[in-house]
Motif scaffolding. Structure first.
Motif, PDB file in Angstrom:
ATOM      1  N   PHE A  32     -43.566   1.414  13.162  1.00  0.00           N
ATOM      2  CA  PHE A  32     -43.962   1.554  11.760  1.00  0.00           C
ATOM      3  C   PHE A  32     -45.429   1.948  11.631  1.00  0.00           C
ATOM      4  O   PHE A  32     -45.784   2.857  10.868  1.00  0.00           O
ATOM      5  N   PHE A  33     -46.293   1.289  12.368  1.00  0.00           N
ATOM      6  CA  PHE A  33     -47.728   1.537  12.221  1.00  0.00           C
ATOM      7  C   PHE A  33     -48.198   2.768  12.990  1.00  0.00           C
ATOM      8  O   PHE A  33     -49.168   3.408  12.600  1.00  0.00           O
ATOM      9  N   GLY A  34     -47.530   3.104  14.081  1.00  0.00           N
ATOM     10  CA  GLY A  34     -47.937   4.266  14.854  1.00  0.00           C
ATOM     11  C   GLY A  34     -49.390   4.150  15.289  1.00  0.00           C
ATOM     12  O   GLY A  34     -49.789   3.187  15.937  1.00  0.00           O
ATOM     13  N   SER A  35     -50.205   5.098  14.898  1.00  0.00           N
ATOM     14  CA  SER A  35     -51.621   5.107  15.282  1.00  0.00           C
ATOM     15  C   SER A  35     -52.513   4.362  14.273  1.00  0.00           C
ATOM     16  O   SER A  35     -53.725   4.275  14.454  1.00  0.00           O
ATOM     17  N   THR A  36     -51.898   3.813  13.220  1.00  0.00           N
ATOM     18  CA  THR A  36     -52.685   3.068  12.225  1.00  0.00           C
ATOM     19  C   THR A  36     -53.225   1.783  12.839  1.00  0.00           C
ATOM     20  O   THR A  36     -52.461   1.022  13.461  1.00  0.00           O
ATOM     21  N   PRO A  37     -54.500   1.483  12.687  1.00  0.00           N
ATOM     22  CA  PRO A  37     -55.055   0.260  13.274  1.00  0.00           C
ATOM     23  C   PRO A  37     -54.444  -0.989  12.645  1.00  0.00           C
ATOM     24  O   PRO A  37     -54.360  -1.091  11.421  1.00  0.00           O
TER      25      PRO A  37
END
Length: 293
Positions: free
Chosen positions: A252-257
């Motif tokens: 869901f977050f992928g590359s999102t911190p």
């Protein structure tokens, strides 16, 4: 002599003592009667001085107390009652469960699974991942019915684990392991891996081929019934759940911190702290304990 009337023996270190303590605290009668929670490892054998842990040790102590007629003891200060808190371990499918008013089973496979069944919420996501509420809502919406999703993905694995347990087949298939028959763990079932795993389980069976086949058919029918009722979530082992949640969240977050460090180790305890121990499901335990006090 202690004035406490209820003594609960639990099997696991990680969650059991805190979980059952909160269950007891939320009953006015149990709280006023007084209670103690004991980890089975705290109880030493009178002869050897040794202690053991886990479900077998709890059952052994139950058998001992039953044999000595000490499940309920009278004293000048009133009756003292012992309860034995056990993980269900899907024995509704595999058999082997015990029946006694002194035995309290989890509603799901184990205590950790019960915690995730009743304690996973938007607030838990906020605390576990250090998110604002808006993003926590998005996460919860994305996860959907994640327990049913895992139960569906691993249906064949769960059935194999139940079969291995019923056959007492010691091999690499069992509830202590994650699926080895799904591609990349959470992908579709690899039919060749499924066939090989089933063959290994049956090969390790201590029963005759005809009895093995009979049990295999019964397990398949029971699994089908559980899924048809929509109760498959209860078959999940608690230790499987944090890994699946982490996998879902990373996608869901992928590359999102996001603060994922330590998530799998902490999510269970955070979930437990969010449980409403005055909820209806807790009253099942209350009634069982209160009836003997």
């Amino acid at each position: 002599m202690s004035r406490d009337k209820a003594f609960l023996i639990v099997e696991g270190r990680d969650f059991d003592r805190a979980h059952y303590s909160r269950i007891c605290e939320s009953s006015t009668k149990v709280r006023k009667s007084g209670f103690q929670i004991w980890l089975i490892e705290q109880i030493h054998d009178d002869v050897t001085g040794k202690a053991a842990g886990g479900k077998p040790a709890v059952l052994s102590f139950f058998d001992y107390c039953k044999r000595k007629q000490s499940l309920k003891l009278g004293s000048p200060l009133g009756d003292r009652v012992i309860f034995f808190c056990l993980d269900r371990d899907n024995e509704q499918i595999t058999g082997g469960g015990r029946r006694s008013p002194h035995i309290l089973y989890t509603q799901s496979s184990d205590v950790e699974a019960d915690i995730f069944a009743h304690g996973f919420s938007e607030d838990v996501v906020m605390s576990a991942l250090s998110l604002d509420r808006w993003n926590a809502k998005k996460v919860v919406s994305h996860l959907g019915d994640w327990r049913m999703e895992l139960a569906s993905i691993w249906r064949e694995w769960i059935e194999l684990c139940c079969l291995a347990k019923s056959l007492e087949a010691r091999c690499d298939v069992g509830f202590g392991r994650e699926s080895s028959i799904n591609i990349d763990k959470y992908g579709p079932v690899d039919q060749s891996l499924l066939s090989s795993a089933r063959a290994r389980v049956k090969q390790k069976s201590k029963l005759s081929p005809s009895d093995t086949s009979s049990i295999e058919a019964k397990i398949a029918v029971k699994i089908k019934e559980v899924y048809a009722r929509g109760d498959a979530r209860k078959l999940l082992k608690g230790k499987w759940i944090p890994h699946f949640l982490a996998w879902k969240l990373k996608i869901f977050f992928g590359s999102t911190p996001v603060a994922m460090q330590g998530f799998e180790a902490s999510i269970g305890r955070i979930a437990m702290h969010s449980i409403d121990y005055d909820a209806h499901w807790v009253r099942v335990h209350h009634r069982r304990i209160e009836a003997l006090l």
